[in-house]
Scaffold this motif. Structure first.
Motif, short mmCIF file in Angstrom:
data_model
loop_
_atom_site.label_atom_id
_atom_site.label_comp_id
_atom_site.label_asym_id
_atom_site.label_seq_id
_atom_site.Cartn_x
_atom_site.Cartn_y
_atom_site.Cartn_z
N HIS A 387 0.94 -1.20 -0.03
CA HIS A 387 -0.05 0.05 0.09
C HIS A 387 0.78 1.24 0.12
N ILE A 388 2.10 1.19 0.60
CA ILE A 388 2.87 2.28 0.82
C ILE A 388 3.64 2.52 -0.80
N TYR A 389 3.77 1.54 -1.45
CA TYR A 389 4.12 1.59 -2.79
C TYR A 389 3.45 2.30 -3.76
N SER A 390 2.19 1.65 -3.61
CA SER A 390 0.95 2.03 -4.54
C SER A 390 -0.25 1.94 -3.65
N ASN A 391 -1.08 2.74 -4.10
CA ASN A 391 -2.24 3.07 -3.42
C ASN A 391 -3.42 2.37 -4.26
N ASN A 392 -3.06 1.90 -5.57
CA ASN A 392 -4.29 1.38 -6.27
C ASN A 392 -4.73 0.01 -5.78
N PHE A 393 -6.13 -0.21 -5.77
CA PHE A 393 -6.36 -1.35 -4.98
C PHE A 393 -6.28 -2.56 -5.96
N TYR A 394 -6.33 -2.53 -7.27
CA TYR A 394 -6.26 -3.75 -8.05
C TYR A 394 -4.73 -4.08 -7.95
N PHE A 395 -3.85 -3.12 -7.86
CA PHE A 395 -2.37 -3.46 -7.95
C PHE A 395 -2.10 -4.25 -6.90
N THR A 396 -2.57 -4.13 -5.51
CA THR A 396 -2.42 -4.98 -4.25
C THR A 396 -3.25 -6.28 -4.41
N TYR A 397 -4.23 -6.07 -4.78
CA TYR A 397 -5.35 -7.24 -4.72
C TYR A 397 -4.81 -8.39 -5.87
N PHE A 398 -4.34 -8.14 -7.12
CA PHE A 398 -3.86 -9.13 -8.09
C PHE A 398 -2.62 -9.53 -7.84
N LEU A 399 -1.54 -8.79 -7.22
CA LEU A 399 -0.30 -8.93 -6.67
C LEU A 399 -0.43 -10.16 -5.68
N ARG A 400 -1.40 -9.94 -4.86
CA ARG A 400 -1.83 -11.01 -4.07
C ARG A 400 -2.05 -12.16 -4.45
N VAL A 401 -3.11 -12.16 -5.36
CA VAL A 401 -3.32 -13.29 -6.10
C VAL A 401 -2.56 -14.17 -6.65
N ILE A 402 -1.54 -13.24 -7.45
CA ILE A 402 -0.42 -13.78 -8.23
C ILE A 402 0.52 -14.70 -7.36
N THR A 403 1.09 -14.00 -6.36
CA THR A 403 1.82 -14.75 -5.35
C THR A 403 1.11 -15.88 -4.95
N GLY A 404 -0.07 -16.01 -4.58
CA GLY A 404 -0.83 -17.22 -4.26
C GLY A 404 -0.72 -18.32 -4.96
N ALA A 405 -1.07 -18.00 -6.66
CA ALA A 405 -0.88 -18.96 -7.36
C ALA A 405 0.74 -19.49 -7.59
N LEU A 406 1.64 -18.62 -7.52
CA LEU A 406 3.07 -19.05 -7.50
C LEU A 406 3.35 -19.84 -6.28
N ALA A 407 2.73 -19.80 -5.28
CA ALA A 407 2.90 -20.29 -3.98
C ALA A 407 2.46 -21.64 -4.15
N CYS A 408 1.23 -21.80 -4.87
CA CYS A 408 0.88 -23.36 -5.36
C CYS A 408 1.68 -23.93 -6.18
N ILE A 409 2.23 -23.31 -7.14
CA ILE A 409 3.31 -23.96 -7.98
C ILE A 409 4.44 -24.27 -7.37
N PHE A 410 5.07 -23.50 -6.61
CA PHE A 410 5.98 -23.87 -5.81
C PHE A 410 6.01 -25.04 -4.90
N ILE A 411 4.87 -25.05 -4.16
CA ILE A 411 4.73 -26.60 -3.52
C ILE A 411 4.67 -27.79 -4.40
N CYS A 412 3.75 -27.78 -5.65
CA CYS A 412 3.64 -28.71 -6.45
C CYS A 412 5.01 -29.17 -6.52
N MET A 413 5.97 -28.01 -7.07
CA MET A 413 7.30 -28.73 -7.91
C MET A 413 8.41 -29.18 -6.87
N SER A 414 8.30 -28.66 -5.58
CA SER A 414 9.46 -28.90 -4.75
C SER A 414 8.94 -30.01 -3.57
N VAL A 415 7.76 -29.99 -3.01
CA VAL A 415 7.41 -30.76 -1.75
C VAL A 415 7.52 -32.26 -2.00
N ASN A 416 7.12 -32.52 -3.04
CA ASN A 416 7.29 -34.28 -3.61
C ASN A 416 8.46 -34.54 -3.61
#
Length: 628
Positions: A387-416
């Motif tokens: 929020h300090i870097y950008s006050n745009n709602f969609y910037f924070t929202y979609f960045l959080r969604v994208i990191t969530g998707a990347l977290a799923c991919i990271f777990i799929c590729m590494s945990v097994n």
């Protein structure tokens, strides 16, 4: 409640679910895959209702009091002023933020000239507020009941109550899944969550909205627990991780679609109705038991033997398993269950109170609750820097969604490949380091580095939360998996509610919040070392199996000991093999049912039982000659 536990445990040594029962029902076959696919749809519906709360409680970017003509002099003529001039005359100007949000000017009644300096005072808003369009919506919970200025505290209170509903639902409905079963717990939760979702659309006041959202959150928690537990219990060890993470992608897809739904709906009751629609569609699971069946693993673990045999026979048939040497599919399996469990066994029920008698299960539950609490609570520290870097709602929202998707991919590729415990440890280390660097060096770092550290911390904190939930569902025994899993997820909701506690105090305790969660992240690194490893291991079913889980050593002394057993293995008690016995029974039954045999059974000549005296004398003479 748990009488005869030792006897049943000894029986289950011969009936390990992954090793003996699941392969004979077709393994992770076609029917298992279909049931797992239908268990992903509730995750989409739950995520849609959970994240819609962001739009319901979003404060508009700009708002101000409605001008009140009664506060102006009687000689005032609106036609002499432009719209902006009228607002400047009636609303105070605050440097740095524009028009005041909460105050109006009040003029003396006998003044005729407003061009110069006149005596005036400020008063609170009297006619309500005028709002700019909310992001994606024209009205929401805030604008509907004017929850700004003195009533601002009701917004974080609504989120806290919503999270309280999830906490209560996780604890009680998770335990209900252990008592009633996965299917009945799901149907109970989905029915009530649909009813409460429809009732929220008809809310007449802020208090009614708050209470209904609390009740709906509790029911949604039950939907999530029952569907998550079922899909893991229907999967074999190689597919468990992928099955769980695809459910995570369904949640991410709901977050991605939600902004589009908000733009199309434009009003909060319509958005609530759209979020409730998937829940109403899931009520069709009442009519089609095959798309969301009861877990046969839970039925066997709690000694529901007749229902378990029926369920396993259905899985065997639908998976297309038919052995050539058997008359009916699954006949060998049913014979094994009869010989191991018997038919006079009474069903047994467990609750999370059984954890008082355990040591290892309670320790694992406590550690994973702690890591999930950190993973959800520390995300507020990273998103606030965004929020300090950008006050745009969609910037924070979609960045959080994208990191969530990347977290799923990271777990799929590494945990097994590297194991649950190792990746959980790595996620905790990176989360803690990112948080500590931001805490100590934010004022010395450039904006780009702050953004990078915030994104990395947000990515691995979400991975920490997802992996903690998945790990908890794997290491908890089947008989109390719903209740223990609910306790772990409830701790995660406490972490999510911590951000609203900061907002309730106007972010006055943000620095302390950041310090506490950074310290907890460092402490969790030591706690994770005490967890067992569940990679490619069978799910524990009984409390005894859950207590048998052991922590593998950090450094393996022998190269051939890379797969340490999660459960304590013991030598077989006897040489009795139920597989050979059941196949022998089946083959004998086939032979007896045949009318004409293509061969003739001829028995060997049997010598007479009594011999005559001469033969006995000849034998004695022969023995005397041999001795001499």
């Amino acid at each position: 409640m748990a009488s005869g536990a030792s006897a049943s445990a000894s029986c289950r040594l011969h009936m390990d679910y992954e090793a003996k029962i699941l392969p004979q029902t077709g393994g992770y076959g076609r029917y298992n895959r279909v049931a797992v696919v239908f268990s992903w749809f509730p995750t989409f519906a739950v995520a849609l209702n959970l994240f819609s709360d962001v739009y319901f409680t979003l404060i508009p970017n700009s708002y101000h009091c409605k001008p009140d003509p009664e506060l102006l002099p009687s000689s005032f003529l609106l036609s002499n002023y432009s719209e902006q001039g009228y607002l400047n005359l009636t609303i105070p100007w605050v440097n740095g933020s524009g028009l005041s949000h909460c105050e109006l000017y009040k003029y003396p009644a006998n003044i005729s000239d407003l061009s110069g300096k006149v005596p005036r005072k400020t008063v609170p808003c009297t006619k309500g507020w005028e709002y700019s369009a909310v992001v994606g919506l024209q009205s929401n919970f805030v604008t509907e009941w004017n929850l700004v200025c003195d009533d601002y505290w009701k917004i974080p209170l609504q989120h806290i109550c919503f999270m309280m509903g999830w906490i209560v639902g996780y604890v009680f409905l998770g335990s209900l899944c252990d008592w009633l079963g996965r299917r009945r717990g799901f149907l109970f939760s989905i029915t009530l969550s649909s009813l409460f979702g429809v009732a929220v659309c008809l809310s007449s006041s802020a208090v009614v909205f708050l209470l209904l959202r609390l009740c709906q959150g509790a029911m949604l928690a039950g939907v999530f627990v029952s569907s998550y537990v079922l899909r893991l219990e229907l999967s074999d060890p190689p597919h468990r991780l992928m099955v769980a993470m695809i459910g995570g992608f369904f949640a991410v897809s709901a977050e991605l679609l939600l902004p589009g739904f908000a733009i199309l709906c434009r009003d909060w009751p319509i958005l609530q109705a759209v979020a409730t629609l998937p829940l109403l569609l899931l009520l069709s699971y009442w009519c089609y038991a095959s798309v969301f069946p009861e877990s046969p693993r839970w039925l066997l673990a709690t000694d529901h033997i007749p229902q378990a045999k029926t369920s396993l026979q259905e899985f065997t048939t639908r998976n297309g398993v038919c052995h050539q040497e058997e008359m009916y599919p699954g006949e060998t399996l049913l014979s094994e269950i009869d010989s191991a469990y018997g038919e006079d066994r009474q069903p047994r029920y467990y609750s999370v109170l059984e954890l008082r008698r355990t040591r290892v299960i309670w320790k694992n539950c406590l550690i994973l609750s702690f890591t999930l609490f950190i993973g959800t609570g520390i995300q507020y520290c990273f998103t606030r820097n965004l929020h300090i870097y950008s006050n745009n709602f969609y910037f924070t929202y979609f960045l959080r969604v994208i990191t969530g998707a990347l977290a799923c991919i990271f777990i799929c590729m590494s945990v097994n490949h590297f194991g649950r415990r190792g990746m959980l440890l790595l996620s905790a280390i990176i989360t803690g380091l990112s948080s500590l660097l931001l805490l100590a060096l934010t004022q010395y770092l450039r904006g780009g580095l702050v953004l990078v550290l915030s994104v990395v911390g947000l990515l691995f904190s979400q991975a920490l939360a997802m992996l903690s939930a998945f790990f908890a569902c794997e290491v908890m025994p089947t008989v109390v998996r719903g209740g223990c899993f609910g306790l772990v997820l409830a701790a995660g909701c406490v972490g999510m509610a911590a951000s609203s506690l900061m907002e309730l105090q106007n972010n006055g305790g943000y620095f302390l919040h950041h310090v506490i969660f950074s310290s907890f992240a460092v402490l969790s690194v030591l706690c994770i070392m005490l967890l067992p490893e569940s990679k490619r291991k069978s799910l524990p079913d009984s409390l005894k199996e859950g207590e048998s889980q052991r922590r593998p050593p950090l450094f393996l002394s022998q190269p051939n000991r890379d797969n340490l057993p999660l459960l304590c293995t013991r030598p077989p008690v006897s040489e009795y093999n139920p597989d050979n016995y059941s196949r022998l029974v089946s083959a004998t039954r086939k032979m007896l049912t045949k009318d004409n045999l293509p061969y003739r059974i001829a028995g060997p000549d049997v010598p007479p039982l009594l011999s005559d005296i001469k033969t006995q004398e000849q034998d004695n003479e022969t023995q005397m000659n041999v001795v001499s």
